[in-house]
Write a protein that holds these residues in place. Structure first.
Motif, mmCIF file in Angstrom:
data_model
loop_
_atom_site.group_PDB
_atom_site.id
_atom_site.type_symbol
_atom_site.label_atom_id
_atom_site.label_comp_id
_atom_site.label_asym_id
_atom_site.label_seq_id
_atom_site.Cartn_x
_atom_site.Cartn_y
_atom_site.Cartn_z
ATOM 1 N N LEU A 32 2.702 -6.546 -11.547
ATOM 2 C CA LEU A 32 1.480 -6.169 -10.827
ATOM 3 C C LEU A 32 0.612 -5.224 -11.658
ATOM 4 C CD1 LEU A 32 3.002 -5.725 -7.277
ATOM 5 C CD2 LEU A 32 1.326 -7.465 -7.968
ATOM 6 N N ALA A 33 1.241 -4.300 -12.370
ATOM 7 C CA ALA A 33 0.488 -3.375 -13.218
ATOM 8 C C ALA A 33 -0.248 -4.131 -14.319
ATOM 9 C CB ALA A 33 1.415 -2.322 -13.813
ATOM 10 N N GLU A 34 0.379 -5.183 -14.836
ATOM 11 C CA GLU A 34 -0.254 -5.974 -15.897
ATOM 12 C C GLU A 34 -1.540 -6.650 -15.432
ATOM 13 O OE1 GLU A 34 2.381 -8.713 -17.846
ATOM 14 O OE2 GLU A 34 3.816 -7.127 -18.326
ATOM 15 N N ILE A 35 -1.645 -6.937 -14.131
ATOM 16 C CA ILE A 35 -2.878 -7.552 -13.627
ATOM 17 C C ILE A 35 -3.813 -6.526 -12.995
ATOM 18 C CG2 ILE A 35 -1.874 -9.845 -13.382
ATOM 19 C CD1 ILE A 35 -1.729 -9.306 -10.333
ATOM 20 N N GLY A 36 -3.485 -5.243 -13.170
ATOM 21 C CA GLY A 36 -4.408 -4.188 -12.779
ATOM 22 C C GLY A 36 -4.192 -3.531 -11.444
ATOM 23 N N ALA A 37 -3.094 -3.816 -10.777
ATOM 24 C CA ALA A 37 -2.846 -3.203 -9.469
ATOM 25 C C ALA A 37 -2.529 -1.721 -9.608
ATOM 26 C CB ALA A 37 -1.680 -3.904 -8.772
ATOM 27 N N GLY A 38 -2.937 -0.969 -8.618
ATOM 28 C CA GLY A 38 -2.497 0.411 -8.472
ATOM 29 C C GLY A 38 -1.248 0.392 -7.610
ATOM 30 N N ILE A 39 -0.185 1.045 -8.051
ATOM 31 C CA ILE A 39 1.098 0.937 -7.365
ATOM 32 C C ILE A 39 1.642 2.316 -7.023
ATOM 33 C CG2 ILE A 39 3.468 0.079 -7.518
ATOM 34 C CD1 ILE A 39 2.281 -1.780 -9.806
ATOM 35 N N LEU A 53 8.816 2.696 -16.051
ATOM 36 C CA LEU A 53 7.824 2.462 -14.995
ATOM 37 C C LEU A 53 6.854 3.613 -14.806
ATOM 38 C CD1 LEU A 53 9.457 0.705 -11.926
ATOM 39 C CD2 LEU A 53 7.852 -0.195 -13.580
ATOM 40 N N SER A 54 7.105 4.736 -15.427
ATOM 41 C CA SER A 54 6.261 5.904 -15.166
ATOM 42 C C SER A 54 4.791 5.645 -15.486
ATOM 43 C CB SER A 54 6.773 7.118 -15.942
ATOM 44 O OG SER A 54 6.769 6.838 -17.328
ATOM 45 N N HIS A 55 4.500 4.752 -16.421
ATOM 46 C CA HIS A 55 3.107 4.432 -16.750
ATOM 47 C C HIS A 55 2.472 3.522 -15.704
ATOM 48 C CE1 HIS A 55 5.015 0.696 -17.914
ATOM 49 N NE2 HIS A 55 3.814 0.151 -17.946
ATOM 50 N N ALA A 56 3.291 2.804 -14.946
ATOM 51 C CA ALA A 56 2.787 1.762 -14.055
ATOM 52 C C ALA A 56 2.685 2.183 -12.598
ATOM 53 C CB ALA A 56 3.685 0.523 -14.154
ATOM 54 N N VAL A 57 3.403 3.224 -12.198
ATOM 55 C CA VAL A 57 3.460 3.566 -10.779
ATOM 56 C C VAL A 57 3.188 5.046 -10.533
ATOM 57 C CG1 VAL A 57 5.169 1.740 -10.358
ATOM 58 C CG2 VAL A 57 5.950 4.081 -10.713
ATOM 59 N N GLU A 58 2.794 5.326 -9.314
ATOM 60 C CA GLU A 58 2.701 6.703 -8.821
ATOM 61 C C GLU A 58 3.955 6.935 -7.983
ATOM 62 O OE1 GLU A 58 0.453 9.242 -5.332
ATOM 63 O OE2 GLU A 58 -0.238 7.218 -5.783
ATOM 64 N N PRO A 59 4.930 7.683 -8.474
ATOM 65 C CA PRO A 59 6.125 7.931 -7.668
ATOM 66 C C PRO A 59 5.794 8.841 -6.485
ATOM 67 C CG PRO A 59 6.459 8.584 -9.970
ATOM 68 C CD PRO A 59 5.015 8.280 -9.793
ATOM 69 N N VAL A 60 6.277 8.466 -5.306
ATOM 70 C CA VAL A 60 6.057 9.250 -4.092
ATOM 71 C C VAL A 60 7.409 9.467 -3.435
ATOM 72 C CG1 VAL A 60 4.923 9.326 -1.841
ATOM 73 C CG2 VAL A 60 3.777 8.199 -3.773
ATOM 74 N N ARG A 61 7.835 10.717 -3.397
ATOM 75 C CA ARG A 61 9.132 11.035 -2.775
ATOM 76 C C ARG A 61 8.981 11.099 -1.263
ATOM 77 N NH1 ARG A 61 14.071 12.662 -3.154
ATOM 78 N NH2 ARG A 61 14.955 14.210 -1.780
ATOM 79 N N LEU A 62 9.837 10.365 -0.580
ATOM 80 C CA LEU A 62 9.936 10.437 0.873
ATOM 81 C C LEU A 62 11.239 11.149 1.213
ATOM 82 C CD1 LEU A 62 9.067 6.732 1.825
ATOM 83 C CD2 LEU A 62 7.505 8.684 1.759
ATOM 84 N N ASP A 63 11.186 12.035 2.194
ATOM 85 C CA ASP A 63 12.419 12.670 2.653
ATOM 86 C C ASP A 63 13.142 11.776 3.655
ATOM 87 O OD1 ASP A 63 12.126 15.003 1.095
ATOM 88 O OD2 ASP A 63 10.718 15.802 2.561
ATOM 89 N N ASN A 64 12.362 10.921 4.335
ATOM 90 C CA ASN A 64 12.934 10.006 5.325
ATOM 91 C C ASN A 64 11.926 8.890 5.597
ATOM 92 O OD1 ASN A 64 11.058 10.921 7.438
ATOM 93 N ND2 ASN A 64 12.259 12.816 7.336
ATOM 94 N N ASP A 65 12.360 7.874 6.315
ATOM 95 C CA ASP A 65 11.497 6.726 6.571
ATOM 96 C C ASP A 65 10.356 7.029 7.539
ATOM 97 O OD1 ASP A 65 12.711 4.928 4.828
ATOM 98 O OD2 ASP A 65 14.256 4.421 6.295
ATOM 99 N N GLU A 66 10.470 8.101 8.295
ATOM 100 C CA GLU A 66 9.396 8.480 9.205
ATOM 101 C C GLU A 66 8.122 8.886 8.452
ATOM 102 O OE1 GLU A 66 12.665 9.597 9.718
ATOM 103 O OE2 GLU A 66 12.881 7.984 11.191
#
Length: 86
Positions: A32-39, A53-66
């Motif tokens: 997806l990153a290769e075709i320009g998606a923001g992830i 993957l650090s160049h391709a994604v924005e890591p977002v830490r969740l503490d829980n599914d809520e």
């Protein structure tokens, strides 16, 4: 320039639950990153983000599914790829 579209990937991995989830989603994120998606990579296990993957994604830490809906809304993301154990 903003990406043409944004996608969230929700995946966790660990020794206990395995790493198949993050490996499958990592391959998808790279494509997806290769075709320009923001992830945004939404996870409770950010320490298991696949290498390279650090160049391709924005890591977002969740503490829980809520926190999932709020994380999507905050980033104005309307598409979610989900592959996690719960």
């Amino acid at each position: 320039m903003a990406p043409p579209f944004k996608i969230a990937i929700r995946a966790d991995g660990s020794k206990l639950i395995g790493l198949g989830h993050v490996m499958r989603c990592g391959a998808l994120a790279n494509a997806l990153a290769e075709i320009g998606a923001g992830i945004a990579w939404l996870t409770t296990t950010p320490q298991h983000l696949p290498a390279g993957l650090s160049h391709a994604v924005e890591p977002v830490r969740l503490d829980n599914d809520e926190q999932l809906a709020d994380a999507l809304t905050a980033r104005n993301i309307h598409h979610l790829v989900a592959d996690w154990h719960r």
